[in-house]
Design an enzyme around this catalytic site. Structure first.
Site, PDB file in Angstrom:
ATOM      1  N   GLU A 212      22.761  27.870  38.499  1.00  0.00           N
ATOM      2  CA  GLU A 212      21.492  28.217  36.957  1.00  0.00           C
ATOM      3  C   GLU A 212      21.354  29.673  36.608  1.00  0.00           C
ATOM      4  O   GLU A 212      21.602  30.008  35.639  1.00  0.00           O
ATOM      5  CB  GLU A 212      20.278  27.805  37.355  1.00  0.00           C
ATOM      6  CG  GLU A 212      19.840  26.339  37.556  1.00  0.00           C
ATOM      7  CD  GLU A 212      20.833  25.936  39.666  1.00  0.00           C
ATOM      8  OE1 GLU A 212      21.352  26.892  40.173  1.00  0.00           O
ATOM      9  OE2 GLU A 212      20.495  25.011  39.446  1.00  0.00           O
ATOM     10  N   ASN A 288      26.261  21.144  39.089  1.00  0.00           N
ATOM     11  CA  ASN A 288      26.189  22.102  38.164  1.00  0.00           C
ATOM     12  C   ASN A 288      26.236  22.783  37.162  1.00  0.00           C
ATOM     13  O   ASN A 288      27.168  23.948  37.577  1.00  0.00           O
ATOM     14  CB  ASN A 288      24.130  21.528  37.161  1.00  0.00           C
ATOM     15  CG  ASN A 288      23.776  23.154  38.298  1.00  0.00           C
ATOM     16  OD1 ASN A 288      23.544  23.464  39.390  1.00  0.00           O
ATOM     17  ND2 ASN A 288      23.803  23.961  37.820  1.00  0.00           N
ATOM     18  N   ASP A 333      21.369  18.625  35.583  1.00  0.00           N
ATOM     19  CA  ASP A 333      21.537  18.624  37.183  1.00  0.00           C
ATOM     20  C   ASP A 333      21.758  17.760  37.802  1.00  0.00           C
ATOM     21  O   ASP A 333      21.712  18.216  39.512  1.00  0.00           O
ATOM     22  CB  ASP A 333      20.374  19.537  36.959  1.00  0.00           C
ATOM     23  CG  ASP A 333      20.158  20.780  38.659  1.00  0.00           C
ATOM     24  OD1 ASP A 333      21.910  21.278  39.563  1.00  0.00           O
ATOM     25  OD2 ASP A 333      19.674  20.972  39.529  1.00  0.00           O
TER      26      ASP A 333
END
Length: 716
Positions: A212, A288, A333
């Site tokens: 992220e 992700n 995600d």
């Protein structure tokens, strides 16, 4: 690469602390006369034949295949009611404990928060040694989910731990001295390590997190004796102008568009691994993208290999063998880092070597682990982003609008998935897989404007669209949508066998045993045993705190113990803690260990209110409060909770005394006055006007909370 070598001689702690020096539960020959040989004397032969030593729990999932099934059956369905607390050990923390303990020859090795490592006598919980890697607390700016980790690995007299700040450390298993230490990441970038290492053929394998935040994912292997890096496998391609490390990266690059390498691409390997000694294949799950949103990450589409994939490599070299991608072009995600289990299962009259996974996206996958062929895939929860998996292509058939390109989309399951990191287990006796299921929605939407901010979270989705409503009635109405259950799943038929509904999501991992038992801890503070074949609840114990870790079982001197590490934490506890964890339930991190006939009790814990409201006058404008809400959701929510409503793990900002002075507020938010407590300085990301706007928003939320207790108008 940083490496330090300890010259301290290992001394047998059993001379002063009891009998932990002599191996228990094992008839294997000791290869050395040194004291170290009696501690963590694990090698390839022992791990490959772990079922010959059911009294030990020598690796993360007990066996290389990570089934988390124990052949022990002294504790079984008819007498589990007599299970009692044998001993407890206080870990001195009030944050999440996600670690699986390792037990070898009567010694337990485990981690607390901030990667503090303990060695305990597994029979009575007495501390043998403790090691603190002394992590600087401001590293939390790089972490999504608190200072958590999932445990250690052991091999040939050493204990290995991956630290939150990206180091891999080898400790002497006899006394906790450092044998060697390597830095596995570029520490100038927002990498972290929360996963447990695995050791395969003398190589310590470790991944990392941070997708992220803007990194390029990889998995690395280090020589267990020296700390020298043996190989590294990148999970997403880098800048094509720099060349590709191997043919796998060249192949993967064809599935990307734009300049993905600027942000990094993501694809971190932050949890699951498994190994098949017969096929000599190492399997791992990939996470992700960076950012989540493919529209930003890879304009024009593409599958974006190896995001959200299961990858098989050779453990000696890291050479690529095969992959299967669970969520091509992931925008939600939907990681494939969830627990991987290997088993040999009879399908259509033929024994197949299978790999099983229930990743975030809601499908349960049965894959031939020899070559990656998909055997079956069915959804284990209700989903609305895809209708099914096409067995000819192996791809999910997506629902129109699920990618939230033109308008927001309320998606099931949420970005936390139908199943997160909490380990599932498999019982060859029942043929069932026991999955800790989450069942809740999320709303994804395109951001009004995306600007990459190096070093902090960049999901590429709208934080405001995905936030909770401020109206309490609307918030309360969402609670029934936040479900959690223990699901028994038949992988042969791809159907549910039974389920147990919990009070909410984010319950612990599972253990299955030959005693026809499944053990699981719950978010609302229980450790429970169920019949493995029917789901009947047979026994429970109040843990005084929420449980997220998975239990283990082992023997000492022929007596079976069941052990669980407790402590409420992780991303759900930070962001949504108000929905599951009762405010009256404190958070005390402990090891709880049980055996038949024991009568131990836990001490009473003091309770304090989660937040005491004393907000200053509200001087912010509507525009400032709105701006603060947006910045808070993008920057602060991951630690301090959605809409500024915190769980038990970090201070609830609505009760902060720093709200009463903008100068004091900025000293914390921008200047790092509380860095030693884990609150980093955000000056390079948040200017003074933005900091003031966040304060205005928190003051609004504090008045909202106070008014819920005793309604009154905010001061002006």
């Amino acid at each position: 690469m940083l490496r330090t070598q300890s010259t301290a001689a290992a001394l047998c702690l059993a001379l002063t602390l009891g009998t932990a020096c002599s191996p228990k539960n094992s008839d294997h020959p000791t290869s050395s006369n040194s004291a170290e040989a009696s501690f963590a004397a694990v090698n390839h032969e022992r791990l490959a034949n772990a079922d010959r030593e059911p009294g030990n729990w020598m690796s993360h999932g007990r066996t290389y295949g990570e089934q988390r099934y124990s052949p022990l059956k002294e504790v079984q369905q008819s007498n589990v009611k007599d299970l009692g607390l044998a001993w407890s050990f206080d870990l001195g923390a009030k944050r999440g404990i996600e670690a699986t303990s390792i037990v070898v020859d009567g010694v337990m090795y485990l981690t607390s928060t901030w990667n503090v490592v303990y060695a305990l006598d597994a029979a009575n919980g007495k501390q043998l040694w403790r090691y603190d890697p002394k992590i600087e607390k401001d590293v939390m700016v790089k972490g999504c989910c608190g200072p958590v980790n999932r445990g250690v690995a052991v091999w040939n007299g050493q204990v290995f731990v991956g630290t939150l700040d990206g180091r891999l450390i080898a400790l002497n298993a006899a006394n906790g001295d450092v044998n060697w230490e390597v830095t596995t990441v570029d520490q100038s970038k927002p990498y972290t390590i929360t996963g447990a290492p695995r050791v395969v053929k003398g190589k310590v394998v470790i991944g990392n997190g941070g997708a992220e935040f803007g990194v390029r994912g990889y998995i690395s292997a280090y020589d267990a004796n020296t700390g020298d890096m043996a190989w590294r496998f990148y999970t997403v391609p880098g800048n094509p102008e720099s060349g590709f490390e191997n043919s796998a990266m060249e192949m993967a690059a064809k599935t990307w568009n734009g300049e993905w390498w600027v942000i990094g691409g993501g694809g971190t390997v932050w949890d699951s691994m498994a190994y098949d000694p017969e096929l000599d294949l190492l399997y791992f799950g990939v996470g992700n993208g960076s950012p989540w949103n493919r529209e930003i990450r890879s304009p024009g589409g593409g599958d974006n290999l190896f995001l959200s994939s299961i990858v098989a490599v050779r453990p000696d070299t890291g050479d690529f063998v095969w992959h299967y991608q669970t969520t091509p072009g992931d925008s939600w995600d939907y990681t494939a880092t969830q627990h991987i289990i290997l088993a040999d299962i009879e399908l259509k009259g033929q024994t197949r070597k299978v790999l099983m996974q229930a990743p975030k996206n809601g499908f349960f996958y049965l894959i031939d682990r020899t070559d990656g062929t998909l055997l079956s895939a069915e959804n284990y929860i209700d989903i609305n982003w895809a209708t099914h998996v096409d067995m000819e292509t192996g791809r999910p058939v997506e629902v129109e609008g699920a990618r939230y390109v033109d308008k927001p989309y309320t998606i099931f399951p949420s970005f936390l998935g139908g199943h997160n990191w909490h380990p599932m287990s498999y019982s060859p006796d029942t043929g069932l897989v026991y999955i800790p299921v989450l069942d809740m929605p999320a709303v994804h939407g395109q951001p009004e404007h995306f600007e990459y901010r190096p070093g902090i979270s960049n999901t590429g989705t709208s934080g405001i669209i995905g936030s909770l409503p401020d109206d309490q009635a609307q918030r309360d109405a969402l609670k029934p949508l936040m479900k959690g259950r223990l699901l028994a799943w038949n992988p042969k038929t791809q159907k549910e066998a039974w389920r147990v509904e919990h009070s909410g999501p984010w319950n612990g991992g599972t253990l299955s045993t030959a005693g026809n038992l499944v053990f699981q801890g719950t978010a609302d503070g229980k450790f429970v045993a169920y019949r493995a074949d029917t789901g009947e609840r047979l026994w429970d114990f109040p843990t005084q705190t929420g449980v997220v870790a998975a239990p283990i079982t082992y023997t000492v001197n022929g007596e079976q113990y069941v052990s669980i590490n407790v402590g409420w934490g992780g991303v759900f506890a930070l962001a949504f803690g108000e929905y599951v964890q009762p405010e009256s339930l404190p958070n005390a991190a402990r090891v709880l260990t049980f055996k038949l006939g024991a009568k131990g009790k836990l001490p009473t814990l003091d309770w304090q209110p989660r937040v005491v409201f004393n907000p200053p006058a509200q001087t912010g404008t509507e525009a400032s409060i709105s701006q603060g809400f947006s910045i808070y959701q993008e920057t602060c929510m991951g630690c301090h909770g959605l809409n500024a409503v915190s769980g038990l793990l970090v201070p609830d900002l609505r009760g902060s005394g720093f709200l009463h002075s903008l100068e004091a507020w900025n000293s914390v938010v921008r200047d790092g006055a509380l860095q030693k407590n884990g609150m980093p300085a955000f000056a390079k990301w948040i200017d003074e006007a933005q900091s003031s706007a966040i304060r205005d928003y928190i003051i609004q939320q504090a008045w909202r909370g106070r008014n819920l207790q005793s309604p009154q108008e905010p001061e002006k």
